[in-house]
Scaffold this motif. Structure first.
Motif, short mmCIF file in Angstrom:
data_model
loop_
_atom_site.label_atom_id
_atom_site.label_comp_id
_atom_site.label_asym_id
_atom_site.label_seq_id
_atom_site.Cartn_x
_atom_site.Cartn_y
_atom_site.Cartn_z
N LEU A 179 0.85 57.28 41.26
CA LEU A 179 2.04 58.11 41.45
C LEU A 179 3.08 57.34 42.26
N VAL A 180 4.36 57.62 41.97
CA VAL A 180 5.47 57.01 42.71
C VAL A 180 6.54 58.06 42.92
N TYR A 181 7.41 57.76 43.88
CA TYR A 181 8.56 58.64 44.09
C TYR A 181 9.54 58.44 42.94
N ILE A 188 11.39 51.95 42.26
CA ILE A 188 11.40 51.06 41.10
C ILE A 188 10.06 50.34 41.05
N ILE A 189 9.48 50.30 39.86
CA ILE A 189 8.16 49.67 39.70
C ILE A 189 8.36 48.34 39.00
N PHE A 190 7.81 47.31 39.57
CA PHE A 190 7.84 45.99 38.97
C PHE A 190 6.45 45.66 38.45
N LYS A 191 6.40 45.24 37.19
CA LYS A 191 5.13 44.83 36.61
C LYS A 191 5.18 43.36 36.30
N GLU A 192 4.07 42.72 36.48
CA GLU A 192 3.95 41.30 36.22
C GLU A 192 3.67 41.08 34.76
N ASN A 193 4.35 40.12 34.16
CA ASN A 193 4.03 39.77 32.76
C ASN A 193 2.80 38.90 32.75
N SER A 194 1.93 39.21 31.85
CA SER A 194 0.76 38.37 31.73
C SER A 194 0.92 37.51 30.47
N ASP A 195 1.06 36.22 30.69
CA ASP A 195 1.20 35.28 29.57
C ASP A 195 -0.17 34.74 29.20
N ASP A 196 -0.61 35.10 28.01
CA ASP A 196 -1.92 34.63 27.55
C ASP A 196 -1.76 33.45 26.63
N GLY A 197 -0.66 32.77 26.74
CA GLY A 197 -0.44 31.61 25.88
C GLY A 197 0.27 32.00 24.61
#
Length: 116
Positions: free
Chosen positions: A100-102, A106-115
């Motif tokens: 949960l967030v207010y 703002i939520i930051f998500k990390e990109n996962s680079d699998d190649g």
């Protein structure tokens, strides 16, 4: 005759005195032996009690250390209990466990680079 009677009576008295001395020596020897036995028994008991006392002192020290540790643990539990009732803790659990967030966050998500 009187002299013979005196000699006999003095001889009888000497015999009685010797018996009394022997009886006195035997009595003294018996008493001495009993006293020595009592001293031996008491010495063994004293050593035994001394060892028990040392064991109890060690146990007392260990129990005092354990009591101190438990009191410290109790204090930590009280502090944690107070922390659990705070708004900060409730927000942290809501964010980490429930996601949960207010509405203004703002939520930051990390990109996962699998190649790719």
């Amino acid at each position: 005759m009187k002299e013979r009677e005196r000699a006999r009576s003095s001889s009888v008295q000497r015999m009685r005195m010797r018996r009394q001395r022997k009886q006195n020596k035997a009595g003294m020897l018996s008493i001495t032996l009993i006293v020595l036995i009592l001293i031996g028994v008491m010495s063994v008991q004293i050593v035994s009690l001394y060892e028990k006392n040392e064991d109890y002192k060690k146990k007392e020290t260990e129990l005092k250390a354990q009591l101190e540790s438990e009191q410290q643990r109790q204090e930590e539990i009280k502090e944690y209990e107070e922390y659990v009732t705070t708004k900060e803790y409730i927000e942290q659990i809501a964010k980490t466990k429930l996601g949960l967030v207010y509405s203004n966050e703002i939520i930051f998500k990390e990109n996962s680079d699998d190649g790719q």
